[in-house]
Design a protein around this motif. Structure first.
Motif, mmCIF file in Angstrom:
data_model
loop_
_atom_site.group_PDB
_atom_site.id
_atom_site.type_symbol
_atom_site.label_atom_id
_atom_site.label_comp_id
_atom_site.label_asym_id
_atom_site.label_seq_id
_atom_site.Cartn_x
_atom_site.Cartn_y
_atom_site.Cartn_z
ATOM 1 N N ASN A 76 0.797 -1.214 -0.054
ATOM 2 C CA ASN A 76 -0.142 -0.005 0.047
ATOM 3 C C ASN A 76 1.054 1.110 -0.003
ATOM 4 N N GLY A 94 -11.768 -3.710 -1.182
ATOM 5 C CA GLY A 94 -10.553 -4.205 -0.539
ATOM 6 C C GLY A 94 -10.031 -5.668 -0.732
ATOM 7 N N SER A 106 -9.137 -6.125 -4.222
ATOM 8 C CA SER A 106 -7.507 -5.747 -4.652
ATOM 9 C C SER A 106 -6.588 -6.578 -4.108
ATOM 10 N N VAL A 107 -7.031 -7.541 -2.983
ATOM 11 C CA VAL A 107 -6.025 -8.257 -2.496
ATOM 12 C C VAL A 107 -6.145 -9.541 -3.567
ATOM 13 N N LYS A 134 -6.808 -10.039 -6.467
ATOM 14 C CA LYS A 134 -6.300 -10.068 -7.662
ATOM 15 C C LYS A 134 -4.887 -10.542 -7.802
ATOM 16 N N TYR A 135 -4.078 -10.335 -6.908
ATOM 17 C CA TYR A 135 -2.788 -10.679 -6.780
ATOM 18 C C TYR A 135 -2.503 -11.986 -6.119
ATOM 19 N N ASP A 183 -2.850 -4.195 5.580
ATOM 20 C CA ASP A 183 -2.345 -4.247 4.262
ATOM 21 C C ASP A 183 -0.900 -4.853 4.275
ATOM 22 N N ALA A 206 -0.689 -7.268 -0.500
ATOM 23 C CA ALA A 206 -0.904 -6.730 -1.651
ATOM 24 C C ALA A 206 -2.552 -6.074 -1.561
ATOM 25 N N GLY A 207 -2.848 -5.025 -2.291
ATOM 26 C CA GLY A 207 -4.128 -4.398 -1.987
ATOM 27 C C GLY A 207 -4.296 -3.327 -1.070
ATOM 28 N N LEU A 208 -5.476 -3.042 -0.862
ATOM 29 C CA LEU A 208 -5.749 -1.875 -0.050
ATOM 30 C C LEU A 208 -6.931 -2.368 1.135
ATOM 31 N N LEU A 209 -6.920 -3.356 1.444
ATOM 32 C CA LEU A 209 -7.983 -3.901 2.435
ATOM 33 C C LEU A 209 -8.124 -3.166 3.672
#
Length: 161
Positions: free
Chosen positions: A3, A53, A56-57, A59-60, A126, A131-134
């Motif tokens: 993040n 969120g 966004s996680v 996804k990776y 995070d 990864a991502g913006l949880l």
């Protein structure tokens, strides 16, 4: 992917909480449903934020247990701060027998502490997610639970008057 939007999240938190605290410090009537509207709106935004969120996680890579446990912990902390803040809000009968409420300096201090704790937990979430913006995206859910808890308890105190 880490993040890198910590500064943006901080600015957003300051703006949103600033608006909430400003409203808390004004003398206003305790209304049967009015105090639940903001938490409901924040709850809808919070649900969408958490969904974003999670997306966004994943996804990776798959979402692991640790960030989920931290997220649940964060939301429990929000409720705890709501309980504490509710105790600092002044509630009294006004001249026309209406029930009034107003936050105090302690209410403001607890709001600031609550946001600081959320920012720390969000960054931890995070980092744990990898990864991502949880964590960052959970701000509205955190505010909804904290404000909703506070408002429900203040309404209960008002009803007892």
């Amino acid at each position: 992917m880490q993040n890198t939007n910590g500064g943006a999240a901080l600015v957003l938190a300051v703006v949103v909480v600033g608006l909430v605290v400003r409203g808390q410090l004004r003398t206003r009537p305790v209304r049967p449903t009015g105090s639940l509207i903001a938490p409901l709106v924040l709850g809808v935004l919070g649900t969408a934020g958490i969904a974003f969120g999670i997306a966004s996680v994943v996804k990776y890579h798959p979402l692991t247990t640790q960030p989920v446990v931290l997220l649940v912990t964060s939301l429990a902390v929000a409720a705890s701060f709501g309980v504490a803040r509710a105790r600092t809000v002044q509630v009294w009968r006004g001249p026309q027998s209406e029930v009034l409420r107003k936050g105090t300096a302690a209410t403001t201090g607890l709001w600031l502490a609550s946001v600081g704790v959320h920012i720390g937990l969000a960054l931890w979430i995070d980092r744990a997610a990898g990864a991502g913006l949880l964590g960052t995206a959970s701000l509205y859910a955190y505010l909804a639970i904290g404000l909703g808890t506070q408002n429900l308890l203040v309404r209960r105190r008002a009803a007892a008057l």
